[in-house]
Design a protein around this motif. Structure first.
Motif, PDB file in Angstrom:
ATOM      1  N   UNK A 164      81.366   2.366  25.660  1.00 26.09           N
ATOM      2  CA  UNK A 164      82.552   1.933  26.392  1.00 26.09           C
ATOM      3  C   UNK A 164      82.709   0.411  26.337  1.00 26.09           C
ATOM      4  N   UNK A 165      81.594  -0.318  26.277  1.00 29.45           N
ATOM      5  CA  UNK A 165      81.680  -1.765  26.086  1.00 29.45           C
ATOM      6  C   UNK A 165      82.302  -2.091  24.736  1.00 29.45           C
ATOM      7  N   UNK A 166      81.875  -1.384  23.694  1.00 27.17           N
ATOM      8  CA  UNK A 166      82.473  -1.504  22.364  1.00 27.17           C
ATOM      9  C   UNK A 166      83.983  -1.275  22.464  1.00 27.17           C
ATOM     10  N   UNK A 167      84.378  -0.187  23.095  1.00 29.63           N
ATOM     11  CA  UNK A 167      85.793   0.179  23.203  1.00 29.63           C
ATOM     12  C   UNK A 167      86.582  -0.872  23.977  1.00 29.63           C
ATOM     13  N   UNK A 168      86.056  -1.325  25.093  1.00 32.21           N
ATOM     14  CA  UNK A 168      86.787  -2.262  25.946  1.00 32.21           C
ATOM     15  C   UNK A 168      86.883  -3.657  25.314  1.00 32.21           C
ATOM     16  N   UNK A 169      85.763  -4.155  24.765  1.00 29.06           N
ATOM     17  CA  UNK A 169      85.747  -5.527  24.255  1.00 29.06           C
ATOM     18  C   UNK A 169      86.568  -5.669  22.973  1.00 29.06           C
ATOM     19  N   UNK A 170      86.507  -4.674  22.104  1.00 28.74           N
ATOM     20  CA  UNK A 170      87.169  -4.789  20.804  1.00 28.74           C
ATOM     21  C   UNK A 170      88.644  -4.427  20.875  1.00 28.74           C
ATOM     22  N   UNK A 171      88.989  -3.388  21.618  1.00 31.68           N
ATOM     23  CA  UNK A 171      90.339  -2.827  21.524  1.00 31.68           C
ATOM     24  C   UNK A 171      91.256  -3.210  22.674  1.00 31.68           C
ATOM     25  N   UNK A 172      90.710  -3.642  23.794  1.00 33.31           N
ATOM     26  CA  UNK A 172      91.556  -3.917  24.954  1.00 33.31           C
ATOM     27  C   UNK A 172      91.586  -5.406  25.277  1.00 33.31           C
ATOM     28  N   UNK A 173      92.411  -5.752  26.231  1.00 32.44           N
ATOM     29  CA  UNK A 173      92.577  -7.146  26.597  1.00 32.44           C
ATOM     30  C   UNK A 173      93.535  -7.845  25.640  1.00 32.44           C
ATOM     31  N   UNK A 174      93.761  -9.131  25.846  1.00 28.07           N
ATOM     32  CA  UNK A 174      94.673  -9.884  24.965  1.00 28.07           C
ATOM     33  C   UNK A 174      94.066 -10.025  23.578  1.00 28.07           C
ATOM     34  N   UNK A 175      94.929 -10.051  22.564  1.00 29.36           N
ATOM     35  CA  UNK A 175      94.474 -10.227  21.184  1.00 29.36           C
ATOM     36  C   UNK A 175      93.731 -11.551  21.045  1.00 29.36           C
ATOM     37  N   UNK A 176      92.557 -11.494  20.455  1.00 30.18           N
ATOM     38  CA  UNK A 176      91.728 -12.696  20.324  1.00 30.18           C
ATOM     39  C   UNK A 176      90.896 -12.598  19.059  1.00 30.18           C
ATOM     40  N   UNK A 177      90.510 -13.744  18.534  1.00 31.60           N
ATOM     41  CA  UNK A 177      89.641 -13.782  17.365  1.00 31.60           C
ATOM     42  C   UNK A 177      90.240 -13.013  16.199  1.00 31.60           C
ATOM     43  N   UNK A 178      89.418 -12.198  15.580  1.00 35.14           N
ATOM     44  CA  UNK A 178      89.867 -11.407  14.434  1.00 35.14           C
ATOM     45  C   UNK A 178      90.820 -10.287  14.833  1.00 35.14           C
ATOM     46  N   UNK A 179      90.983 -10.063  16.141  1.00 34.18           N
ATOM     47  CA  UNK A 179      91.927  -9.042  16.587  1.00 34.18           C
ATOM     48  C   UNK A 179      93.384  -9.487  16.513  1.00 34.18           C
ATOM     49  N   UNK A 180      93.621 -10.784  16.313  1.00 35.06           N
ATOM     50  CA  UNK A 180      94.994 -11.285  16.211  1.00 35.06           C
ATOM     51  C   UNK A 180      95.582 -10.848  14.873  1.00 35.06           C
ATOM     52  N   UNK A 181      96.717 -10.167  14.920  1.00 31.17           N
ATOM     53  CA  UNK A 181      97.397  -9.672  13.719  1.00 31.17           C
ATOM     54  C   UNK A 181      96.470  -8.798  12.861  1.00 31.17           C
ATOM     55  N   UNK A 182      95.652  -7.999  13.512  1.00 34.80           N
ATOM     56  CA  UNK A 182      94.758  -7.078  12.819  1.00 34.80           C
ATOM     57  C   UNK A 182      95.609  -6.023  12.115  1.00 34.80           C
ATOM     58  N   UNK A 183      95.441  -5.883  10.816  1.00 32.89           N
ATOM     59  CA  UNK A 183      96.262  -4.942  10.045  1.00 32.89           C
ATOM     60  C   UNK A 183      95.818  -3.513  10.312  1.00 32.89           C
ATOM     61  N   UNK A 184      96.788  -2.622  10.522  1.00 30.69           N
ATOM     62  CA  UNK A 184      96.486  -1.222  10.831  1.00 30.69           C
ATOM     63  C   UNK A 184      96.007  -0.488   9.590  1.00 30.69           C
ATOM     64  N   UNK A 185      95.621   0.763   9.773  1.00 31.43           N
ATOM     65  CA  UNK A 185      95.064   1.560   8.686  1.00 31.43           C
ATOM     66  C   UNK A 185      96.069   1.756   7.556  1.00 31.43           C
ATOM     67  N   UNK A 186      95.567   1.690   6.322  1.00 28.02           N
ATOM     68  CA  UNK A 186      96.413   2.051   5.187  1.00 28.02           C
ATOM     69  C   UNK A 186      96.203   3.528   4.870  1.00 28.02           C
ATOM     70  N   UNK A 187      96.902   4.034   3.868  1.00 30.50           N
ATOM     71  CA  UNK A 187      96.872   5.466   3.563  1.00 30.50           C
ATOM     72  C   UNK A 187      95.469   5.926   3.188  1.00 30.50           C
ATOM     73  N   UNK A 188      94.783   5.147   2.371  1.00 30.80           N
ATOM     74  CA  UNK A 188      93.424   5.529   1.949  1.00 30.80           C
ATOM     75  C   UNK A 188      92.495   5.650   3.151  1.00 30.80           C
ATOM     76  N   UNK A 189      92.597   4.730   4.081  1.00 30.89           N
ATOM     77  CA  UNK A 189      91.718   4.757   5.252  1.00 30.89           C
ATOM     78  C   UNK A 189      92.061   5.920   6.180  1.00 30.89           C
ATOM     79  N   UNK A 190      93.343   6.215   6.319  1.00 31.97           N
ATOM     80  CA  UNK A 190      93.749   7.365   7.142  1.00 31.97           C
ATOM     81  C   UNK A 190      93.211   8.658   6.550  1.00 31.97           C
TER      82      UNK A 190
END
Length: 508
Positions: A446-472
Motif C-alpha cells: 500500500x505504501x508503493x501504491x500511495x507514494x507512486x500513484x497518488x498525490x500531486x504529480x512529482x519527479x518522474x511522475x510528471x507527464x508519465x506516458x501511459x501504456x502503449x499497445x505492446x505493454x497493454x
C-alpha cells in the motif's frame, strides 16, 4: 496425434528454436530476430493446451509418460511424465514465457542472441518439471543456470555482473550438495528413477539401504538434497543471492526468474524431497518451520525497508514463496492427523505457486515500465501522482499489487487463504506469527501504491506516458487470469484436487 511424444515436444521445441535463431541470427531481418523467438516460445502454450486436453485429473499416477533406456551401464533412462503438479507449472511457463518476449523492448541489444538464450532457459525449466530420472533432470536443472547467468550479466543493470556471479555461485553450491546426495542414493539402490526411489522409500527399503552404508547416511543424504532445494526457492537464510539477481536482471528475465524458476525449488520439495525422505523431513520439520516463518515475516519486513521498487518486489517474492514452505513443513510436522487441514495446506501451496507467478511477473513488468519511462529511476521517492497522467497503467499495476496483497476476488487471496486454513489446523502458533507477514505485506504494497500513484504529480511522475499497445497486450492476459482465478479458482484446483487428496491420504 495420440502417439505424439507431447512431453518431448514441450521440452525440445524451444531448444530447437534457440538453435535456429542463433545459427540464422545474421541472415534474419531485424523484425524476425524478435518475432521468431516469440513464435517458438508460444509452442509451450500450444502444446500445453494439447496436453491439458489429454490430461485426466482423476488419475493421480504419471500420465503421457515417455521412457527410453539412455545409459545402460548406469541404469539411466530418458523418462518424462506429468501429473497435476507438473501440468500447472507447464501451463504457467507457457503463459509467462511468450509474454516476456513480447514485452521485451524492440531496441534491446542483440535480440537474436537474447531470444536464443531465453528459449534455452524456457526449455530447461520445462525439463525440470517433466523429467522423472535424476540424470536428465539434473542436466535440465544445471542447464537453466547458463542462459540465466548470461541474460543477467549482459542485459542487466550496473551491478549485473556481480549479481550474476552471486546467483551462479549460490545455486551451483546448492546443486553440488544435491548431486552428492543422489550419488549416494544411486550407490545404495542402483537407480536414479524418482518413481522407483519413491516406491523404495514408501516400503522402507530406501532407509534400510542407506543405513547399511553407515548410520548417519540417511540424514546426511537428506540434508544434501534439502540444501540443494533450499537455495533454489530460496529458504531463509539462503536467500542472499535473490534480491540482487532479481533487481539487476533485465525486466523480462526478472519476470521469468520469479514467475517460473523460483518454482523449481518448491517443485523439488514436492516431487523429490518429500516422497524420498518422509521420516527425515518429519524429524526436521520443527527447525524448518522456523526458517520458513523467518522467510514469511523477515522477507516482508525487508521488503518494507526497501526504497528500490525492484528490490521491494524481490523481497516480496521471498515472502510469498515462504508461505508455500510454511505449509509444506506444517504438513510434514503433523502427518495425517488432520486430513482436512492437510488438504487445504497442500491445495493452497499449488495455487500459490501458480498465482504468485502471475502477480510477481506483472509487478516486475510494471516496475520495468517505470524504469524505462524515467531513464533508469525506480526509487520509491522518484515518482508521485502517476495515476493522474497514466490512469490505465495505474489501474493495471494496482490490480497486480492488490493481487499480491491477497485482496478477495483476485487470485492471490485463494491460495493464501487455503494455506492459512491448513497451517492453523496443523500448527496454530506458527500460523498466528505468520499473520505478521500478511500485515507487513499490506503495509509495503500500500505504501508503493500511495507514494507512486497518488498525490500531486512529482519527479518522474510528471507527464508519465501511459501504456502503449505492446505493454497493454503483455499485462492484459495476466490481469484477466488474476480475476478469473480469483472468482473461479476451480479452473485450476480441478487439475490437482485428486492428486492432493492422494498425497494427504498416503502421508506416513
Amino acid at each position: 496425434m495420440n502417439n505424439w511424444p507431447l512431453l518431448s515436444l514441450l521440452v525440445f521445441t524451444p531448444w530447437v528454436g534457440a538453435l535456429i535463431v542463433f545459427v540464422l541470427r545474421r541472415q534474419l531481418p531485424t523484425s524476425l530476430r524478435h518475432t521468431l523467438p516469440l513464435l517458438f516460445s508460444l509452442s509451450t502454450l500450444v502444446l500445453g493446451a494439447l496436453t491439458l486436453a489429454r490430461f485426466d485429473p482423476s488419475v493421480t499416477a504419471m500420465q503421457l509418460t515417455e521412457k527410453h533406456r539412455w545409459i545402460a551401464a548406469l541404469n539411466v533412462h530418458y523418462h518424462l511424465g506429468l501429473d497435476g503438479l507438473s501440468l500447472i507449472l507447464v501451463l504457467l511457463t507457457g503463459i509467462i514465457s511468450p509474454l516476456v518476449l513480447f514485452g521485451t523492448p524492440r531496441n534491446i541489444r542483440c535480440p537474436a542472441i537474447h531470444g536464443s538464450l531465453f528459449l534455452l532457459l524456457q526449455g530447461s525449466a520445462l525439463g525440470v518439471f517433466l523429467a522423472l530420472d535424476f540424470f536428465p533432470w539434473f542436466v535440465f536443472w544445471e542447464l537453466s543456470l547458463v542462459p540465466a547467468f548470461f541474460l543477467i550479466k549482459f542485459w542487466g543493470g550496473p551491478g549485473a555482473p556481480r549479481a550474476a556471479y552471486q546467483f551462479v555461485i549460490y545455486t551451483i553450491g546448492g546443486s553440488a550438495f544435491l548431486l552428492l546426495g543422489f550419488a549416494a542414493l544411486y550407490a545404495a539402490t542402483g537407480t536414479f528413477d524418482f518413481i522407483e526411489l519413491a516406491a523404495l522409500a514408501r516400503s522402507g527399503v530406501l532407509a534400510t539401504k542407506l543405513a547399511a552404508v553407515g548410520g548417519f547416511w540417511p540424514q546426511a543424504v537428506f540434508l544434501g538434497v534439502l540444501l540443494g532445494f533450499a537455495v533454489k526457492v530460496p529458504l531463509f537464510p539462503f536467500h542472499a543471492w535473490l534480491p540482487p539477481a532479481y533487481a539487476e536482471a533485465p525486466t523480462g528475465t526478472s519476470m521469468f526468474l520469479t514467475g517460473v524458476m523460483s518454482k523449481m525449488g518448491v517443485y523439488g520439495f514436492l516431487r523429490i524431497l518429500w516422497p524420498l525422505f518422509p521420516a527425515p523431513l518429519h524429524a526436521a520439520a520443527g527447525p524448518l518451520l522456523w526458517l520458513a516463518l523467518g522467510g514469511v515475516v523477515l522477507g516482508a519486513y525487508a521488503a518494507m525497508r526497501q526504497t528500490d521498487l525492484k528490490r521491494m518486489v524481490a523481497y516480496s517474492s521471498v515472502n510469498h514463496l515462504s508461505y508455500c514452505l510454511l505449509a509444506l513443513f506444517a504438513v510434514a510436522s503433523s502427518g495425517p492427523a488432520n486430513p482436512a487441514a492437510t488438504t487445504a495446506a497442500l491445495s493452497g501451496t499449488l495455487l500459490q505457486l501458480f498465482n504468485h507467478g502471475l502477480s510477481a511477473a506483472a509487478l516486475f513488468f510494471c516496475v520495468g515500465i517505470m524504469e524505462n519511462r524515467s531513464g533508469g529511476k525506480r526509487g520509491l521517492a522518484d515518482f508521485g501522482g502517476v495515476r493522474t497522467s497514466a490512469p490505465i497503467f495505474a489501474g493495471f499495476c494496482g490490480v497486480a499489487l492488490f493481487s499480491s496483497l491477497g485482496l478477495p476476488g483476485l487470485n492471490g487471496f485463494v491460495g493464501e487463504f487455503l494455506i492459512f486454513r491448513g497451517v492453523f489446523g496443523l500448527t496454530p502458533s506458527f500460523a498466528a506469527i505468520a499473520t505478521l507477514g500478511l500485515l507487513v505485506t499490506a503495509l509495503f504494497l500500500l505504501t508503493f501504491w500511495q507514494r507512486v500513484f497518488h498525490g500531486p504529480a512529482a519527479g518522474a511522475g510528471i507527464k508519465f506516458r501511459d501504456l502503449d499497445t505492446r505493454e497493454v497486450i503483455t499485462l492484459l492476459p495476466l490481469l484477466m487470469l488474476m480475476f478469473a482465478l480469483g472468482l473461479v479458482p476451480q479452473l485450476l484446483t480441478g487439475l490437482f484436487n485428486p492428486l492432493v487428496t492422494a498425497w494427504a491420504t498416503t502421508l506416513p
